[in-house]
Design a protein around this motif. Structure first.
Motif, short mmCIF file in Angstrom:
data_model
loop_
_atom_site.label_atom_id
_atom_site.label_comp_id
_atom_site.label_asym_id
_atom_site.label_seq_id
_atom_site.Cartn_x
_atom_site.Cartn_y
_atom_site.Cartn_z
N PRO A 1 0.83 -1.21 0.00
CA PRO A 1 0.00 0.00 0.00
C PRO A 1 0.87 1.26 0.00
O PRO A 1 2.01 1.23 0.45
N THR A 2 0.31 2.33 -0.51
CA THR A 2 0.97 3.62 -0.44
C THR A 2 1.08 4.00 1.03
O THR A 2 0.11 3.91 1.77
N ASP A 3 2.27 4.38 1.45
CA ASP A 3 2.51 4.75 2.85
C ASP A 3 2.82 6.24 2.89
O ASP A 3 3.86 6.68 2.39
N TYR A 4 1.90 7.01 3.44
CA TYR A 4 2.11 8.44 3.58
C TYR A 4 1.88 8.79 5.03
O TYR A 4 0.75 8.68 5.53
N LEU A 5 2.94 9.13 5.76
CA LEU A 5 2.87 9.46 7.18
C LEU A 5 2.23 8.32 7.98
O LEU A 5 1.38 8.52 8.83
N SER A 6 2.63 7.10 7.66
CA SER A 6 2.13 5.88 8.31
C SER A 6 0.63 5.66 8.12
O SER A 6 -0.02 5.04 8.95
N ILE A 7 0.10 6.18 7.04
CA ILE A 7 -1.27 5.90 6.64
C ILE A 7 -1.17 5.04 5.38
O ILE A 7 -0.54 5.45 4.40
N TYR A 8 -1.75 3.87 5.43
CA TYR A 8 -1.62 2.91 4.34
C TYR A 8 -2.87 2.98 3.47
O TYR A 8 -3.99 2.90 3.96
N SER A 9 -2.66 3.12 2.16
CA SER A 9 -3.77 3.38 1.24
C SER A 9 -3.73 2.45 0.04
O SER A 9 -2.66 2.19 -0.52
N ILE A 10 -4.93 1.98 -0.34
CA ILE A 10 -5.06 1.15 -1.54
C ILE A 10 -6.25 1.65 -2.37
O ILE A 10 -7.08 2.42 -1.88
N ARG A 11 -6.28 1.19 -3.60
CA ARG A 11 -7.41 1.49 -4.48
C ARG A 11 -8.03 0.15 -4.87
O ARG A 11 -7.31 -0.80 -5.19
N ILE A 12 -9.35 0.10 -4.85
CA ILE A 12 -10.08 -1.08 -5.31
C ILE A 12 -10.91 -0.65 -6.50
O ILE A 12 -11.77 0.22 -6.38
N LYS A 13 -10.59 -1.24 -7.66
CA LYS A 13 -11.35 -0.95 -8.89
C LYS A 13 -12.37 -2.06 -9.09
O LYS A 13 -12.00 -3.24 -9.16
N LEU A 14 -13.63 -1.69 -9.20
CA LEU A 14 -14.69 -2.66 -9.45
C LEU A 14 -14.76 -2.91 -10.95
O LEU A 14 -14.69 -1.98 -11.75
N THR A 15 -14.87 -4.17 -11.30
CA THR A 15 -14.98 -4.56 -12.72
C THR A 15 -16.15 -5.52 -12.85
O THR A 15 -16.76 -5.90 -11.85
N ASP A 16 -16.43 -5.96 -14.07
CA ASP A 16 -17.48 -6.96 -14.26
C ASP A 16 -17.05 -8.30 -13.68
O ASP A 16 -17.88 -9.10 -13.29
#
Length: 185
Positions: free
Chosen positions: A159-174
């Protein structure tokens, strides 16, 4: 009288043995450490490439995550982070029984599975945690545990780590969702 007392004692003993279930034996005991960094920010992108309407998803009960070991439903918070609208959820730390440590108990790792549902798409992500200590086993004041990476669909996602905040993206598909690090501008 002796027979009835014996019968009552036997009945109490049997009740005690039968009341212990496997669920009680498998009680969730979270790994404890200070400075727990277990928040995960998630941006959800719909099939059209737009950021999902989180308030609508929550209102319609189309957004949920259940921590598999504790069986607790994760609570979501909608917020803005780095000019991006995201949902924040707290991931349970791994169960202490499922942690793996080095020989002197100063570092280790464990995982937590999240059963997620977004717009009727059901999938599970595994959140891997890393544990570090100050070289004093069982001294909680100097211990920390944080998210290391995410596993989904046979892949590890950092995950992207920015100031110890972990972030992800979830793309919905068919088909099945796509999970990736959240790129920030």
């Amino acid at each position: 009288m002796k027979i009835s007392n014996l019968f009552v004692c036997l009945l109490l003993a049997l009740t005690t043995f039968t009341s212990c279930s496997k669920d009680e034996e498998e009680e969730y005991v979270p790994m404890r450490a200070s400075a727990i960094l277990n928040s995960l920010f998630i941006e959800v992108i719909d099939k059209n490439g737009n950021v999902a309407d989180y308030d609508k998803l929550l209102k319609e009960n189309k957004l949920s995550a259940v921590n598999q070991v504790s069986k607790k439903k994760a609570k979501f918070e909608v917020l803005e982070h780095q000019d991006t609208k995201v949902i924040s959820l707290t991931v349970d730390t791994p169960d202490t029984k499922h942690m793996t440590f080095n020989s002197d108990h100063t570092s280790g790792y464990g995982k937590t599975d999240l059963a997620m549902e977004i717009n009727d798409k059901q999938f599970t992500i595994t959140v891997n945690f890393e544990f570090h200590s100050v070289n004093k086993p069982y001294f909680y004041g100097g211990n920390s545990i944080h998210i290391k990476d995410i596993e989904y669909d046979g892949k590890k996602i950092t995950p992207t780590d920015y100031l110890s905040i972990y972030s992800i993206r979830i793309k919905l598909t068919d088909d099945k969702p796509i999970v990736e690090p959240l790129p920030f501008p």
